[in-house]
Design a protein around this motif. Structure first.
Motif, PDB file in Angstrom:
ATOM      1  N   MET A   1      27.251 -24.338 -30.663  1.00 59.22           N
ATOM      2  CA  MET A   1      27.425 -22.885 -31.110  1.00 59.22           C
ATOM      3  C   MET A   1      27.455 -22.912 -32.670  1.00 59.22           C
ATOM      4  O   MET A   1      27.843 -23.738 -33.326  1.00 59.22           O
ATOM      5  N   LYS A   2      27.188 -21.962 -33.385  1.00 59.46           N
ATOM      6  CA  LYS A   2      27.190 -21.718 -34.798  1.00 59.46           C
ATOM      7  C   LYS A   2      28.275 -20.637 -34.631  1.00 59.46           C
ATOM      8  O   LYS A   2      27.939 -19.606 -34.263  1.00 59.46           O
ATOM      9  N   VAL A   3      29.709 -20.879 -35.300  1.00 56.74           N
ATOM     10  CA  VAL A   3      30.631 -19.889 -35.372  1.00 56.74           C
ATOM     11  C   VAL A   3      30.973 -19.570 -36.617  1.00 56.74           C
ATOM     12  O   VAL A   3      31.205 -20.636 -37.456  1.00 56.74           O
ATOM     13  N   LEU A  20      37.020 -26.428 -32.905  1.00 56.89           N
ATOM     14  CA  LEU A  20      35.682 -26.230 -32.902  1.00 56.89           C
ATOM     15  C   LEU A  20      34.736 -27.368 -33.318  1.00 56.89           C
ATOM     16  O   LEU A  20      33.842 -27.913 -32.692  1.00 56.89           O
ATOM     17  N   ASP A  25      30.842 -27.655 -32.343  1.00 54.56           N
ATOM     18  CA  ASP A  25      30.229 -26.756 -33.200  1.00 54.56           C
ATOM     19  C   ASP A  25      29.991 -26.895 -34.587  1.00 54.56           C
ATOM     20  O   ASP A  25      30.585 -27.528 -35.124  1.00 54.56           O
ATOM     21  N   VAL A  27      30.334 -24.960 -37.904  1.00 57.43           N
ATOM     22  CA  VAL A  27      31.396 -23.863 -38.295  1.00 57.43           C
ATOM     23  C   VAL A  27      31.186 -23.481 -39.802  1.00 57.43           C
ATOM     24  O   VAL A  27      31.271 -24.381 -40.360  1.00 57.43           O
ATOM     25  N   PHE A  77      25.006 -15.982 -36.495  1.00 54.90           N
ATOM     26  CA  PHE A  77      26.259 -16.502 -36.051  1.00 54.90           C
ATOM     27  C   PHE A  77      26.058 -16.364 -34.572  1.00 54.90           C
ATOM     28  O   PHE A  77      25.608 -15.255 -34.150  1.00 54.90           O
ATOM     29  N   ASP A  78      26.478 -17.301 -33.558  1.00 55.54           N
ATOM     30  CA  ASP A  78      26.569 -16.931 -32.158  1.00 55.54           C
ATOM     31  C   ASP A  78      27.833 -16.325 -31.971  1.00 55.54           C
ATOM     32  O   ASP A  78      27.895 -15.308 -31.097  1.00 55.54           O
ATOM     33  N   MET A  79      28.976 -16.686 -32.437  1.00 51.98           N
ATOM     34  CA  MET A  79      30.204 -16.155 -32.170  1.00 51.98           C
ATOM     35  C   MET A  79      31.190 -16.086 -33.318  1.00 51.98           C
ATOM     36  O   MET A  79      30.729 -16.680 -34.570  1.00 51.98           O
ATOM     37  N   LEU A 232      37.122 -17.613 -26.768  1.00 50.87           N
ATOM     38  CA  LEU A 232      35.976 -17.321 -27.449  1.00 50.87           C
ATOM     39  C   LEU A 232      34.885 -17.895 -26.397  1.00 50.87           C
ATOM     40  O   LEU A 232      33.870 -17.193 -26.372  1.00 50.87           O
TER      41      LEU A 232
END
Length: 335
Positions: A1-3, A20, A25, A27, A77-79, A232
């Motif tokens: 993911m991109k956080v 992360l 991930d 970040v 961003f995903d999250m 998350l």
């Protein structure tokens, strides 16, 4: 993911970002590197992160409306893990506008960014301070939290209400985490563990408020970082059992949740100091003082809901956590 992790140069933010990155991930870490406490400590945390693949740092204030909007538009961003805030209960008595700018204006900027860019989950830092003058123990998420005793606490309560509005109006999944006295390596210099350790090593008296008659649910930072990432990974969802006639403040018909993150073990302040003395091999000279404005007498987290949601709760013993902090402090400051 991109956080996106805001407050990435902060104490909890650094630990969450490390976790992360370790699992792969990508970040983007945001921080304004303000001087509320020693900026060099924040820079040292960042230096650790910048040596890890997948990390990019952006220096930006969450209150910068146009800057935050541009950041979200650029990155997709995903999250989002929103930890940036003006911290400190006592400081809020002297500088209230800093809390409005960072904790209220900054928070609505985050909500707007998430809303307009289809972020799948916003996890944000609330605080045990929202329980204010409550005396029922342990503190549970379903308790009313309508009597804050500091502006800092009021802004965190406001964040929960603002998040619910966006969950209700726009279907944005939001989860608030009420942290209970987080401590550990790389901790903040304005927190009791850091202040006491520094003073004892420098052979200065420590200031013990309410004559030591306080209790805190001290929570080790690795447990907190683990909880943040677990939460998350499970976006908030509507509560099928939610009853609007008897509403639970911690859930909703909307994708909204609030959880405590604490160690389930309120420790008397003098016992806490005893653990520090044991880890340092030194005895503290105590200056006993009255209760300070904005302080509460005790905190104690009910974490049943968190355990049910993510399958884990904080469990690091205080003695172990303090020993880890002291080892880090001695190494970092070479004392």
């Amino acid at each position: 993911m991109k956080v996106l992790v805001t407050g990435a140069a902060g104490f909890i933010g650094m630990h969450v970002t490390q976790r992360l990155l370790a699992r792969g991930d990508e970040v983007v870490g945001l921080d304004n590197l303000n001087d509320y406490y020693d900026v060099s400590l924040k820079e040292s945390r960042l230096e650790l992160l910048q040596h890890q693949p997948g990390f990019r740092f952006v220096r930006l204030d969450v209150a910068d409306r146009e800057g935050i909007a541009s950041l979200f538009a650029q990155h997709g961003f995903d999250m989002v893990v929103h930890l940036a805030a003006q911290a400190g209960v006592r400081y809020s008595l002297r500088n209230p506008h800093a809390y409005v700018d960072s904790n209220l204006v900054g928070f609505v900027n985050m909500l707007e960014g998430c809303r307009h860019h289809q972020v799948r989950h916003l996890v944000y830092a609330s605080s045990s301070s929202v329980y204010g003058g409550n005396t029922k123990m342990p503190f549970a998420e379903g308790d009313a939290v309508d009597h804050p005793v500091s502006l800092y606490a009021a802004t965190k309560k406001a964040n929960e209400l603002m998040a619910h509005t966006y969950s209700h109006l726009y279907g944005l999944p939001t989860t608030g985490l009420r942290f209970f006295t987080v401590y550990g390596p790389w901790g903040r210099p304005d927190m009791a563990l850091f202040l006491f350790t520094k003073a004892i090593l420098e052979q200065r008296p420590i200031e013990v408020y309410n004559f030591g008659q306080m209790q805190r649910d001290f929570t080790y930072v690795d447990d907190v970082a683990d909880g943040v990432v677990r939460v998350l990974d499970r976006p908030a969802s509507p509560d099928a059992t939610f009853n609007a006639a008897r509403p639970n403040p911690a859930t909703s018909h909307a994708p909204y949740r609030v959880f405590n993150i604490g160690n389930r073990n309120p420790v008397p302040l003098l016992d806490f100091i005893g653990c520090i003395e044991q880890a340092l091999g030194k005895t503290a000279e105590k200056r006993l003082l009255p209760l300070q404005d904005g302080d509460v007498l005790a905190t104690y987290a009910d974490v049943q809901a968190l355990g049910d949601w993510v399958g884990a709760v904080p469990a690091t013993p205080l003695e172990q956590g303090i020993a880890s902090f002291v080892a880090w402090y001695r190494s970092y400051y070479r004392v």
